[in-house]
Each structure stands twice: as structure tokens, then as C-alpha cells.
Design a protein around this motif. Structure first.
Motif, PDB file in Angstrom:
ATOM      1  N   ASP A  16       0.815  -1.205   0.000  1.00 20.90           N
ATOM      2  CA  ASP A  16       0.000   0.000   0.000  1.00 20.90           C
ATOM      3  C   ASP A  16       0.853   1.261   0.000  1.00 20.90           C
ATOM      4  O   ASP A  16       0.435   2.289  -0.544  1.00 20.90           O
ATOM      5  CB  ASP A  16      -0.950  -0.019   1.194  1.00 20.90           C
ATOM      6  CG  ASP A  16      -2.011  -1.101   1.067  1.00 20.90           C
ATOM      7  OD1 ASP A  16      -2.564  -1.255  -0.039  1.00 20.90           O
ATOM      8  OD2 ASP A  16      -2.277  -1.799   2.053  1.00 20.90           O
ATOM      9  N   CYS A  17       2.038   1.208   0.583  1.00 22.57           N
ATOM     10  CA  CYS A  17       2.954   2.355   0.512  1.00 22.57           C
ATOM     11  C   CYS A  17       3.375   2.605  -0.933  1.00 22.57           C
ATOM     12  O   CYS A  17       3.415   3.758  -1.386  1.00 22.57           O
ATOM     13  CB  CYS A  17       4.186   2.116   1.388  1.00 22.57           C
ATOM     14  SG  CYS A  17       3.879   2.260   3.161  1.00 22.57           S
ATOM     15  N   VAL A  18       3.677   1.546  -1.660  1.00 18.00           N
ATOM     16  CA  VAL A  18       4.015   1.705  -3.074  1.00 18.00           C
ATOM     17  C   VAL A  18       2.803   2.211  -3.849  1.00 18.00           C
ATOM     18  O   VAL A  18       2.927   3.025  -4.768  1.00 18.00           O
ATOM     19  CB  VAL A  18       4.540   0.384  -3.668  1.00 18.00           C
ATOM     20  CG1 VAL A  18       4.790   0.521  -5.175  1.00 18.00           C
ATOM     21  CG2 VAL A  18       5.835  -0.035  -2.979  1.00 18.00           C
ATOM     22  N   GLY A  19       1.614   1.751  -3.472  1.00 16.91           N
ATOM     23  CA  GLY A  19       0.399   2.273  -4.095  1.00 16.91           C
ATOM     24  C   GLY A  19       0.263   3.767  -3.896  1.00 16.91           C
ATOM     25  O   GLY A  19      -0.121   4.503  -4.822  1.00 16.91           O
ATOM     26  N   ALA A  20       0.590   4.259  -2.700  1.00 17.80           N
ATOM     27  CA  ALA A  20       0.534   5.692  -2.423  1.00 17.80           C
ATOM     28  C   ALA A  20       1.568   6.449  -3.250  1.00 17.80           C
ATOM     29  O   ALA A  20       1.321   7.575  -3.707  1.00 17.80           O
ATOM     30  CB  ALA A  20       0.745   5.952  -0.937  1.00 17.80           C
ATOM     31  N   PHE A  21       2.730   5.847  -3.453  1.00 18.85           N
ATOM     32  CA  PHE A  21       3.777   6.447  -4.282  1.00 18.85           C
ATOM     33  C   PHE A  21       3.255   6.677  -5.701  1.00 18.85           C
ATOM     34  O   PHE A  21       3.332   7.786  -6.237  1.00 18.85           O
ATOM     35  CB  PHE A  21       4.999   5.524  -4.289  1.00 18.85           C
ATOM     36  CG  PHE A  21       6.051   5.872  -5.309  1.00 18.85           C
ATOM     37  CD1 PHE A  21       7.021   6.824  -5.032  1.00 18.85           C
ATOM     38  CD2 PHE A  21       6.082   5.234  -6.541  1.00 18.85           C
ATOM     39  CE1 PHE A  21       7.995   7.147  -5.967  1.00 18.85           C
ATOM     40  CE2 PHE A  21       7.058   5.535  -7.488  1.00 18.85           C
ATOM     41  CZ  PHE A  21       8.017   6.508  -7.199  1.00 18.85           C
ATOM     42  N   PHE A  22       2.686   5.644  -6.305  1.00 17.26           N
ATOM     43  CA  PHE A  22       2.169   5.767  -7.664  1.00 17.26           C
ATOM     44  C   PHE A  22       0.990   6.734  -7.724  1.00 17.26           C
ATOM     45  O   PHE A  22       0.885   7.551  -8.648  1.00 17.26           O
ATOM     46  CB  PHE A  22       1.752   4.405  -8.208  1.00 17.26           C
ATOM     47  CG  PHE A  22       2.869   3.635  -8.830  1.00 17.26           C
ATOM     48  CD1 PHE A  22       3.447   4.048 -10.019  1.00 17.26           C
ATOM     49  CD2 PHE A  22       3.364   2.494  -8.230  1.00 17.26           C
ATOM     50  CE1 PHE A  22       4.483   3.348 -10.603  1.00 17.26           C
ATOM     51  CE2 PHE A  22       4.408   1.772  -8.797  1.00 17.26           C
ATOM     52  CZ  PHE A  22       4.967   2.202  -9.983  1.00 17.26           C
ATOM     53  N   ALA A  23       0.091   6.649  -6.753  1.00 16.74           N
ATOM     54  CA  ALA A  23      -1.082   7.520  -6.755  1.00 16.74           C
ATOM     55  C   ALA A  23      -0.684   8.985  -6.668  1.00 16.74           C
ATOM     56  O   ALA A  23      -1.318   9.853  -7.292  1.00 16.74           O
ATOM     57  CB  ALA A  23      -2.012   7.150  -5.599  1.00 16.74           C
ATOM     58  N   SER A  24       0.355   9.284  -5.923  1.00 16.55           N
ATOM     59  CA  SER A  24       0.828  10.665  -5.791  1.00 16.55           C
ATOM     60  C   SER A  24       1.355  11.184  -7.121  1.00 16.55           C
ATOM     61  O   SER A  24       1.066  12.329  -7.521  1.00 16.55           O
ATOM     62  CB  SER A  24       1.931  10.751  -4.724  1.00 16.55           C
ATOM     63  OG  SER A  24       1.467  10.293  -3.471  1.00 16.55           O
ATOM     64  N   LEU A  25       2.118  10.347  -7.820  1.00 17.13           N
ATOM     65  CA  LEU A  25       2.668  10.767  -9.107  1.00 17.13           C
ATOM     66  C   LEU A  25       1.572  10.927 -10.159  1.00 17.13           C
ATOM     67  O   LEU A  25       1.602  11.858 -10.970  1.00 17.13           O
ATOM     68  CB  LEU A  25       3.713   9.759  -9.580  1.00 17.13           C
ATOM     69  CG  LEU A  25       4.964   9.617  -8.706  1.00 17.13           C
ATOM     70  CD1 LEU A  25       5.948   8.653  -9.356  1.00 17.13           C
ATOM     71  CD2 LEU A  25       5.632  10.970  -8.465  1.00 17.13           C
ATOM     72  N   ILE A  26       0.603  10.020 -10.146  1.00 15.58           N
ATOM     73  CA  ILE A  26      -0.500  10.117 -11.114  1.00 15.58           C
ATOM     74  C   ILE A  26      -1.308  11.393 -10.861  1.00 15.58           C
ATOM     75  O   ILE A  26      -1.723  12.080 -11.801  1.00 15.58           O
ATOM     76  CB  ILE A  26      -1.392   8.871 -11.036  1.00 15.58           C
ATOM     77  CG1 ILE A  26      -0.625   7.649 -11.552  1.00 15.58           C
ATOM     78  CG2 ILE A  26      -2.674   9.063 -11.845  1.00 15.58           C
ATOM     79  CD1 ILE A  26      -1.344   6.330 -11.321  1.00 15.58           C
ATOM     80  N   ALA A  27      -1.516  11.748  -9.590  1.00 19.39           N
ATOM     81  CA  ALA A  27      -2.238  12.979  -9.280  1.00 19.39           C
ATOM     82  C   ALA A  27      -1.466  14.199  -9.774  1.00 19.39           C
ATOM     83  O   ALA A  27      -2.055  15.141 -10.322  1.00 19.39           O
ATOM     84  CB  ALA A  27      -2.489  13.084  -7.779  1.00 19.39           C
ATOM     85  N   LEU A  28      -0.148  14.189  -9.590  1.00 20.19           N
ATOM     86  CA  LEU A  28       0.672  15.280 -10.129  1.00 20.19           C
ATOM     87  C   LEU A  28       0.514  15.380 -11.645  1.00 20.19           C
ATOM     88  O   LEU A  28       0.417  16.477 -12.205  1.00 20.19           O
ATOM     89  CB  LEU A  28       2.146  15.061  -9.782  1.00 20.19           C
ATOM     90  CG  LEU A  28       2.613  15.423  -8.376  1.00 20.19           C
ATOM     91  CD1 LEU A  28       4.068  15.021  -8.195  1.00 20.19           C
ATOM     92  CD2 LEU A  28       2.453  16.918  -8.114  1.00 20.19           C
ATOM     93  N   LYS A  29       0.489  14.236 -12.297  1.00 20.54           N
ATOM     94  CA  LYS A  29       0.331  14.196 -13.747  1.00 20.54           C
ATOM     95  C   LYS A  29      -1.009  14.798 -14.165  1.00 20.54           C
ATOM     96  O   LYS A  29      -1.099  15.528 -15.169  1.00 20.54           O
ATOM     97  CB  LYS A  29       0.453  12.746 -14.226  1.00 20.54           C
ATOM     98  CG  LYS A  29      -0.056  12.462 -15.637  1.00 20.54           C
ATOM     99  CD  LYS A  29       0.853  13.011 -16.705  1.00 20.54           C
ATOM    100  CE  LYS A  29       0.352  12.610 -18.092  1.00 20.54           C
ATOM    101  NZ  LYS A  29       1.191  13.147 -19.167  1.00 20.54           N
ATOM    102  N   TYR A  30      -2.067  14.529 -13.407  1.00 24.77           N
ATOM    103  CA  TYR A  30      -3.380  15.072 -13.736  1.00 24.77           C
ATOM    104  C   TYR A  30      -3.401  16.585 -13.589  1.00 24.77           C
ATOM    105  O   TYR A  30      -4.030  17.292 -14.383  1.00 24.77           O
ATOM    106  CB  TYR A  30      -4.450  14.455 -12.849  1.00 24.77           C
ATOM    107  CG  TYR A  30      -5.077  13.228 -13.444  1.00 24.77           C
ATOM    108  CD1 TYR A  30      -6.191  13.318 -14.260  1.00 24.77           C
ATOM    109  CD2 TYR A  30      -4.551  11.970 -13.199  1.00 24.77           C
ATOM    110  CE1 TYR A  30      -6.771  12.200 -14.820  1.00 24.77           C
ATOM    111  CE2 TYR A  30      -5.115  10.839 -13.756  1.00 24.77           C
ATOM    112  CZ  TYR A  30      -6.222  10.957 -14.566  1.00 24.77           C
ATOM    113  OH  TYR A  30      -6.777   9.848 -15.134  1.00 24.77           O
TER     114      TYR A  30
END
Length: 310
Positions: free
Chosen positions: A152-166
């Protein structure tokens, strides 16, 4: 016979009672088998085929279909494709939610790191025996383990980057690099001058983790992982707080100021949740966290990798 659920009533059934009750002597297990069956557990003449996900981290990744045991993990940071995968994943998410407006989708993406951080805290409490009501179900899926926390920590890592991308489709990488450099500068790390992105992401996280643990003071070694995952949740929550301020949903926003309640504020905390996710991994397993990250970060974004290949 198809075993398609992790419910204990089905996972723990005595295989010998199934003999003669099915037309074919074949069981297809769509979940990860809990272990190699002991001698005599599988009736003679019956064949079991397991097609469910497996993970080298010791967790079934909660039934995540992105987990393909046939693939050999590749370090996406080392081969320079991590950020390209994030770009592809954001496109996959957008195409799967075409009925939402851009504002709705953006709000959900900003909230996603907090959801993943909450799942990490859930898993962490489960490892400590504090979630008895869901322990049986979650344990059967490997959630209440340190592997589940890391996932889930890695999930948060990816989710943060995807949000930045949006938020900034063209400039998100530059925003990330600038934000990481800022945080490295704050702790006096010489890496701030040479940080360029993908090649140094884990080095930056390690520098920040050293500073974090050094400032822990009276915190015990047992408490530190809990606080590190909590710090991830704090950063992710601050990103949502900033978004609420932008939308005028906070009644006392004068206490925060315009810089906090701005897209710059949202981006700042998304960079923070990206980094604190890595710091939490480092605190959980100081010796093996890089290998854990490489394995999970290859497995989780399978759809993004497939989109890139297409």
C-alpha cells in the motif's frame, strides 16, 4: 470445480470430500494457494491448477489482477521507464472514467494517495492484531502483513505521481524534481544539487529517511514504522486539505493562507506523499526496502506497462 473466492469455508474444505461430486477430476484455483498441499491432501486422480496471483513479498496482493507470476520483475527506476509508466497509467485511469468530468476525476486522483495511505495503516494495525473483526478475511489475502503495508505504501507512491500528472500533464516531472530538491535542501543534503529524477529517487528517499530517524528522539524502534506510515497519511491528507481550500470548502481558511490553499500547495504535498511513502518503506525494512520497492513497483502498474507496449 472452480475455487474463485478466499472465504475460509471454501479454502479450508477437505479435498477428499469432493471426490465423486464433480464431472471432471479437475480443480481450478483462482486464488494464490496458501502453501504446498501436504501429502494425501489431494485425492488420487484429481488435478489442481492454480492461476491466482503470487508475490515474492509474501502477500497475495489482495487478489490484484496486476500480479502476473509469469513476469520477471524489472527495476523501472534503473531502466528509466518509471515516469513513462506513470504517464501511461494516468491515461488508463482517464479512459476508464470517461463519464466523470475532469474536475471530478482530478479530485478523486488527489484523494487516492490518502486512500492508499489509509490502507497501509489498516494493514499495519492488522499486523499488530488490532483489527480482529476483519482479521480472518484480510489475513487470507495477505493484507495484515508487512508485505501488505509495503504494497500500500508503493500504491501511495504511484497515486501521488499520477495525481501530479493530472494537475500538470506537461510539467509534472519538473514539479517533482523541484519539490524533491527543496526537501533535500531543507535537510542539508548535498544530493539536492545533483538530483535529476528517476536515477536518484531512492537515494533521495534514503537521505530523507536518515534525517527522519535521526530526529525521532524518544521514539522507540517499534513505534517508528507506525509513525512513518502515519506521516505518509498526513502528507496525503494535506493535499486533500489544500484542494478543499481551493474549492472554498474550509470555513477557517484564513489561518492557512493563500499559498496553502492553492494548486502549488496541493502539488507540494503530493510530492511529500510520494517521498514519505518511500521513507516508510525504508523505515519498515532498512536492509531490503529497495528490492521490495523494485518488485512491487513493477507488479502494480501492469496496465500502464501494457499501455506503453501497445
Amino acid at each position: 470445480m472452480v475455487l474463485a473466492t478466499e472465504w475460509p469455508e471454501y479454502r479450508n474444505v477437505d479435498p477428499t470430500t469432493l471426490t465423486g461430486r464433480t464431472a471432471e477430476a479437475l480443480m481450478v484455483d483462482c486464488r494464490t494457494p496458501p502453501s504446498t498441499p501436504p501429502a494425501g491432501a489431494q485425492p488420487a486422480g484429481r488435478c489442481t491448477r492454480s492461476v491466482g496471483p503470487k508475490s515474492s513479498t509474501g502477500t497475495a496482493d489482495k487478489g490484484d489482477p496486476d500480479n502476473d507470476p509469469k513476469e520477471n520483475p524489472v527495476d523501472l527506476l534503473k531502466n528509466g521507464t518509471m515516469f513513462d509508466v506513470v504517464d501511461a497509467l494516468s491515461g488508463v485511469c482517464a479512459s476508464a472514467n470517461m463519464d466523470l468530468s475532469r474536475d471530478e476525476l482530478l479530485a478523486l486522483q488527489v484523494a487516492k494517495p490518502a486512500e492508499e495511505a489509509g490502507e497501509a495503516l489498516h494493514a499495519l494495525q492488522g499486523t499488530m492484531g488490532l483489527m480482529p473483526r476483519c482479521a480472518e478475511t484480510c489475513n487470507s489475502r495477505g493484507e495484515h502483513t508487512w508485505g501488505g503495508v509495503s504494497n500500500d505504501c508503493v500504491g501511495a507512491f504511484f497515486a501521488s505521481l499520477i495525481a501530479l500528472k493530472y494537475i500538470e500533464p506537461e510539467e509534472w516531472r519538473t514539479i517533482l524534481v523541484t519539490g524533491v530538491r527543496q526537501r533535500l535542501t531543507e535537510i542539508g543534503s548535498p544530493l539536492a544539487d545533483t538530483f535529476t529524477g528517476e536515477p536518484h529517487m531512492l537515494d533521495a528517499a534514503e537521505e530523507l529517511a536518515k534525517s527522519y530517524t535521526a530526529s525521532a528522539g524518544q521514539v522507540t524502534e517499534q513505534e517508528l514504522p507506525t509513525l512513518a506510515v502515519g506521516n505518509l497519511a498526513r502528507e496525503a491528507g494535506e493535499a486533500i486539505h489544500a484542494l478543499h481550500g481551493i474549492k472554498g470548502l474550509l470555513t477557517r481558511d484564513e489561518e492557512c493562507g493563500p499559498q496553502t490553499h492553492s494548486w502549488i500547495g496541493v502539488q507540494h504535498h503530493l510530492v511529500g506523499s510520494c517521498l514519505t511513502a518511500l521513507v516508510a518503506l525504508s523505515v519498515i525494512d532498512p536492509a531490503g526496502w529497495r528490492e521490495t520497492f523494485a518488485e512491487i513497483s513493477f507488479r502494480r502498474p501492469r496496465r500502464g506497462r501494457e499501455a506503453m507496449a501497445a
